[in-house]
Design a protein around this motif. Structure first.
Motif, PDB file in Angstrom:
ATOM      1  N   GLN A 166       0.827  -1.203   0.000  1.00 40.77           N
ATOM      2  CA  GLN A 166       0.000   0.000   0.000  1.00 40.77           C
ATOM      3  C   GLN A 166       0.863   1.255   0.000  1.00 40.77           C
ATOM      4  O   GLN A 166       0.608   2.208  -0.746  1.00 40.77           O
ATOM      5  CB  GLN A 166      -0.928  -0.016   1.210  1.00 40.77           C
ATOM      6  N   LYS A 167       1.903   1.250   0.819  1.00 41.36           N
ATOM      7  CA  LYS A 167       2.808   2.393   0.892  1.00 41.36           C
ATOM      8  C   LYS A 167       3.522   2.595  -0.442  1.00 41.36           C
ATOM      9  O   LYS A 167       3.661   3.729  -0.922  1.00 41.36           O
ATOM     10  CB  LYS A 167       3.825   2.159   2.011  1.00 41.36           C
ATOM     11  N   TRP A 168       3.978   1.505  -1.052  1.00 41.85           N
ATOM     12  CA  TRP A 168       4.687   1.576  -2.329  1.00 41.85           C
ATOM     13  C   TRP A 168       3.803   2.188  -3.406  1.00 41.85           C
ATOM     14  O   TRP A 168       4.220   3.073  -4.155  1.00 41.85           O
ATOM     15  CB  TRP A 168       5.133   0.168  -2.717  1.00 41.85           C
ATOM     16  N   LEU A 169       2.554   1.736  -3.476  1.00 40.29           N
ATOM     17  CA  LEU A 169       1.629   2.253  -4.482  1.00 40.29           C
ATOM     18  C   LEU A 169       1.245   3.702  -4.203  1.00 40.29           C
ATOM     19  O   LEU A 169       1.084   4.505  -5.127  1.00 40.29           O
ATOM     20  CB  LEU A 169       0.372   1.385  -4.537  1.00 40.29           C
ATOM     21  N   GLU A 170       1.083   4.054  -2.938  1.00 36.32           N
ATOM     22  CA  GLU A 170       0.740   5.427  -2.587  1.00 36.32           C
ATOM     23  C   GLU A 170       1.856   6.379  -2.992  1.00 36.32           C
ATOM     24  O   GLU A 170       1.603   7.477  -3.483  1.00 36.32           O
ATOM     25  CB  GLU A 170       0.479   5.544  -1.080  1.00 36.32           C
ATOM     26  N   GLN A 171       3.097   5.971  -2.778  1.00 38.15           N
ATOM     27  CA  GLN A 171       4.227   6.813  -3.165  1.00 38.15           C
ATOM     28  C   GLN A 171       4.287   6.986  -4.677  1.00 38.15           C
ATOM     29  O   GLN A 171       4.582   8.067  -5.178  1.00 38.15           O
ATOM     30  CB  GLN A 171       5.536   6.217  -2.646  1.00 38.15           C
ATOM     31  N   LEU A 172       3.990   5.916  -5.398  1.00 34.40           N
ATOM     32  CA  LEU A 172       3.952   6.009  -6.854  1.00 34.40           C
ATOM     33  C   LEU A 172       2.814   6.918  -7.294  1.00 34.40           C
ATOM     34  O   LEU A 172       2.982   7.767  -8.172  1.00 34.40           O
ATOM     35  CB  LEU A 172       3.784   4.615  -7.465  1.00 34.40           C
TER      36      LEU A 172
END
Length: 273
Positions: A166-172
């Motif tokens: 979730q964090k990875w996608l939010e940063q993207l």
């Protein structure tokens, strides 16, 4: 993560969608792409499509708040839309220890990315050997982005990395900016009775996510709607900002209050207490 993550192309019906639905509440879409959000698409779907279809997918990313993210599998070939990029076979990569998601996915990586793209360094877009796993193309600073990752985000390994994914996608997604409010489009949108059925169902209890809500709707003793239809109408409500995840937004509550379904909504909310 909210439900503005969509599954497009064959991924929408592929068995691999289940992991993404469970972990990030991703929702399948058919035909028309949503007004905003992050759309996941198999890289091979994009590569096998004709030039017209590829251009349409890319054109969708021109507005802020929109991301098209190609994920494995890929064809090992060169592509020219939206710029020159190429997928090549690559394995045996090593990830930096400060990004757990990349560490668990590294053993499953089978590709590397090359081309005139910008590496997403803040989410570990390059391995220790400097080969690229995630990069994007943006035509101008105020548009959305066309992104590609070699990470198998549908892997069973992400079940233990829910927050990290979730964090990875939010940063993207933060790179793509905020979607432009389109008051005219929202004004033109007129919910159908089926839309209100879905909204009323969401008032019957607090659902953990959209997938749970849709499953509960199939077993409801109050409402009757087949699963595919329910998904379609829920996606409509989410794209119009009436529903976020499995919860009515303020805009959705206003739609209920100004409709002939207000009495039903109040009764259902009372039962849910």
């Amino acid at each position: 993560m909210n439900a503005f993550v969509w599954l497009a192309g064959t991924l929408a019906t592929h068995r691999r969608r289940r992991i993404l639905q469970d972990v990030i509440s991703a929702q399948p879409i058919e035909n028309q792409l949503p007004s905003s959000g992050l759309c996941l698409l198999f890289g091979s779907d994009f590569q096998k499509a004709d030039e017209k279809q590829q251009q349409q997918w890319y054109n969708w990313t021109q507005e802020p708040g929109r991301i098209l993210l190609l994920i494995p599998p890929f064809e090992t070939e060169k592509s020219s839309i939206p710029c020159e990029w190429q997928i090549r076979r690559h394995s045996g990569v090593r990830a930096k220890p400060d990004i757990p998601l990349l560490q668990v996915l590294a053993p499953e990586v089978r590709y590397e990315l090359q081309g005139k793209l910008q590496t997403v360094t803040q989410i570990g877009g390059a391995w220790d050997d400097f080969s690229i796993n995630t990069a994007y193309y943006r035509k101008h600073p105020h548009s959305g982005i066309f992104a590609i990752t070699c990470l198998p985000l549908w892997s069973l390994a992400v079940l233990d990395q829910e927050q990290e994914l979730q964090k990875w996608l939010e940063q993207l997604r933060s790179i793509a900016g905020q979607p432009v409010a389109k008051a005219v489009e929202q004004t033109l949108f007129q919910p159908k009775p089926e839309h209100f059925t879905v909204m009323l169902h969401l008032l019957t209890q607090k659902f953990a996510d959209a997938s749970t809500a849709l499953t509960a709707l199939q077993n409801s003793t109050i409402f009757s709607m087949d699963g595919k239809t329910a998904q379609t109408y829920l996606a409509d409500l989410q794209s119009q900002g009436l529903v976020e995840g499995a919860k009515l937004t303020e805009l959705g509550q206003d739609a209920i209050r100004s409709s002939s379904y207000l009495a039903y909504a109040e009764a259902l909310e009372a039962l849910a207490l």
